[in-house]
Design an enzyme around this catalytic site. Sequence first.
Site, PDB file in Angstrom:
ATOM      1  N   ASP A 411      52.575  46.898  38.360  1.00 51.76           N
ATOM      2  CA  ASP A 411      51.554  47.069  37.335  1.00 51.76           C
ATOM      3  C   ASP A 411      50.217  46.681  37.973  1.00 51.76           C
ATOM      4  O   ASP A 411      50.200  46.049  39.038  1.00 51.76           O
ATOM      5  CB  ASP A 411      51.880  46.167  36.143  1.00 51.76           C
ATOM      6  CG  ASP A 411      50.756  46.120  35.124  1.00 51.76           C
ATOM      7  OD1 ASP A 411      50.281  47.201  34.728  1.00 51.76           O
ATOM      8  OD2 ASP A 411      50.358  45.008  34.747  1.00 51.76           O
ATOM      9  N   THR A 413      46.707  45.540  36.111  1.00 53.11           N
ATOM     10  CA  THR A 413      45.980  44.428  35.519  1.00 53.11           C
ATOM     11  C   THR A 413      46.913  43.264  35.230  1.00 53.11           C
ATOM     12  O   THR A 413      47.918  43.403  34.550  1.00 53.11           O
ATOM     13  CB  THR A 413      45.283  44.865  34.214  1.00 53.11           C
ATOM     14  OG1 THR A 413      44.435  45.973  34.498  1.00 53.11           O
ATOM     15  CG2 THR A 413      44.462  43.726  33.633  1.00 53.11           C
ATOM     16  N   ASP A 611      53.550  41.911  34.312  1.00 55.07           N
ATOM     17  CA  ASP A 611      53.241  40.630  33.675  1.00 55.07           C
ATOM     18  C   ASP A 611      53.163  40.693  32.158  1.00 55.07           C
ATOM     19  O   ASP A 611      53.166  39.658  31.498  1.00 55.07           O
ATOM     20  CB  ASP A 611      51.902  40.091  34.197  1.00 55.07           C
ATOM     21  CG  ASP A 611      50.711  40.833  33.603  1.00 55.07           C
ATOM     22  OD1 ASP A 611      49.752  40.187  33.169  1.00 55.07           O
ATOM     23  OD2 ASP A 611      50.746  42.077  33.571  1.00 55.07           O
TER      24      ASP A 611
END
Length: 726
Positions: A411, A413, A611
Amino acid sequence: MIVIKGALEVKHAIARRLRFKAKVIRFNPEAANDVVGALEGLPGITGLRANPKSASLVIRYDNAVVSENAVIAAVRDYFAGKAEKKVQCACAKASDKTSGKDAIRSNAIRFAGLSAVTAGVFVKETILGGVIAQGLFTPLGVVVALAAIPLIKRGLDQIKEKRFSLEVFLGASILIACGAGEALAALEILWITSGGELLQSWITEKSRRSIRDILQVTAKNTYLLVDGVEVEVPVSDVRQGDTVVLHTGEKISVDGEIIKGEAVVDESPINGRSETIVRKVEDKVFAGTFVRQGVIFVRADEVGDKTYLSRVLTMVEDSMENKAPVEGVADKLAANLIKASFVVTLGTYLATASLWRAFTVMLVMACPCATILSASTAISAAISAAAKRNILIKGGRYLEEAGKADVVCFDKTGTLTTNQPIIQEMINVSDVDDNEIIQLACSAEMHNFHPIAMAIKTEAERRGVSPIVHDVCEYILGRGVRSEIHGREILIGSRKMMEKFSIDTSNVNEKLGEFKQRGLTTIFIARDKRLAGVMGFANQDRPDIEKVIAYLRGNGVENTVMITGDEEFTAKHLASKLNMTKCYHSVMPEDKASIVNKLKNEDNQVLMVGDGINDALALAEADIGIAMGAGGSEVAIEAADIALVRDDLNGIAYVHSLSQQTLKVVHQNFWIATGSNVVGVVLGALGILSPVTAGLIHITHTAGIMLNSSRLLGYNPELIENNDRK
C-alpha cells in the site's frame, strides 16, 4: 454479533473470510480436526483452519458460490447436530490451560531432579570409583521407573487410541533398558527428554514474554469519576461504561472515547510515531498510550483483556501453536525414525546374533527428541528474536512462508509513506524571502493541529523561524485560516479560500500543473489581498524505503508492486522513484484483494504490506500479510499474519531474512540429528559403542541442536548496510 448455540460467535467478518470464536470453551486438537473435516467438503469453502489454543475457527469461502449467511448456517447446523447426537465435543475449559510459567516450573523441577540423580551416579562411579547396580529393582532402577511413569502413561493412552508415537517408543525403551540391567542408559534417555521439554517451554515463554514487553498496556492504578469525585482504583476494577479520568503523564489503560477535555497524547507505544497528537471530545484513545499534557475524561468501551492491544497479545500468543510446515516435516521424520528403529534393531540382531549390540542400536534410535526439536526450537527462537525488534509473528507457518515470497505488494499512504506531510516545494511570488513566508504561515496556523499546519510548524522549527503572535484568527471550515498580524491580513488555505477572498492565482498556474503531476497537495498564502506564495505538500517517504525495496529485489523477490487508492499522479511518481515493477492506483479495497488474488493465480508467493482498514481484504487474501504499526488499524492487524509494531519498513527486510536464516538453521539441525544417529547405529552394530555411550550420543546431538537454534535469539543482521556493499 452473531452467536451460535451460546458457545460460538462471529468475531470477525470481511468479504470471503469469517472468524468464529468460542465464548466459553476451546477445541482440543481432535475436536478441531473434526470440525475441519466436517466442513471442508461444503460447496464454496476454499479454506479452513481451527486453532485449539485460541478457540477460533477461520473459514475462507467463495462468495460467488456460497453466501456469508450460508456459511454461518452450516457452522450452526454442525454444532447443533453434535449436541443432538451427544457426540463427544472434545472441548476443555480454558481455565485448564497450564500457563507458560507453570510449565517451565514443573519441567525445571523434573529436570533438576533427574540431573541430581545423574550427577550422583557420575560422582559415585567416576570420582569415587564405586559400582552402581542398574537392575529394574535396584534403587537406580526404581527411581528411573518412577520418573518414567508420566511418559509411560502418555504412551499407554496413545496405544488405546491406536496411535504409535514417540512416548510409546521411549516408554518401551526405558522399561527394556531397566529390565536388561541398563538403568543408567534409561536415565540418560529420561534426562535428555526432560531437558528438551524444559528448553521448549522456556523458549516459548521467552517469546511470549518478549511480546508482553512490547504490548505492556496496563498501569497498576487509574482514576474513576464516581459521583463527581475522582477515586483511585486498580485497573482491574474498571468496568465497561465507567468514566476514567487521565492526567498529564499518566498511561491510558482502557480503550474508549473522550467525553470531556482535550490532551496531547503520545501514541508511539502502539504506532511508533514520534509526533504527539491532540485528542479531543469524540476522539478514540487506546490502552498503552500516554497523556503528555492535559486532562481527559474517557468512557471505557473496552477494558482488561478486551482492549485492542491485549487482544493482539492473546492472538499472537495463541497463534504460536500454528506450526510451520517444516515443523510438520520434523514430526513426520521423527515418527519415521521410530518405525525405522524397529527395523534397524531387528536387522542388527539378525545380522550379529548379539542382543547387546541390538540393544545399543535401539538406544541410539530410541530418542528422536533432537529431530523434533530441530524445527520447533529454531522457530520459537526466531519468533522471540522478532519480538525483541517489535515484530509480532503469529505462528511458525507465517515465518517460514515469508522468506519464500517472490512478489511483495505495498500500500502507499501509511506504508511506503508516513501519514505526516512535509513541504516538498515552495513558490515565492512576494517581495520577502522564503523564511518570512514560512513565518507568516506558521503564525496563522499557530493554534491549529491539522497535519498541514503541523508540517508548516515543523518546517519553521527546522529553519529556526519563530511565529508572531496574531491579533485575530478565524478558521473557515474546509478552506483555511484568516489571520491578522500587526494589522496585516494573512490568508492561508486552498484555492477555494483564495477565490472566497478574490485573490488572483493565475500567475502560478503553470507551476501548479507541475505540482499536480507530482501529486502534491497545494496550499496558498496571501498577504493583504495579494498572493505571496504557494506550498506543495506530500507525505514523507519512510526512511530507507529505497534501500528496503532494493534489498528485497536482490534477495529473491522478483516483483515489487504498489496497490493504492491514491490518484494516478501521486502513485506513479513514487512507484517510478522506487523502480517498482507495477503500480495499481485509484483502487477500492475489494479491488486490492482481487489484484492480490490475480497475482497468486500466476503461481506467485504473494506478500502484502498495508496499514489501514482498506488493506484488510488484501492482507487476508495474500499468502502472507504484514500490517504496519500495531495501532494503525485493528482490522488490518486482525487480517495480517505479521505485525510491525513500529512503523519501520526495515522490519520487512528483517522478517524476510529471518525466515531464510531460520530454515537454514532447521536444515542444519536435521543433519546434526540424523547424521549422529546414522553414525551411532553403525558404531553400535559393529560393537564399538556401549549402551551408556549410545545415551551420550543423544546428549551430544541434542545439546548441539539447542545451541545451534539459540543463535537465532540474537539474530540482528545489518541488512541495509550489507545491501549497500553488494
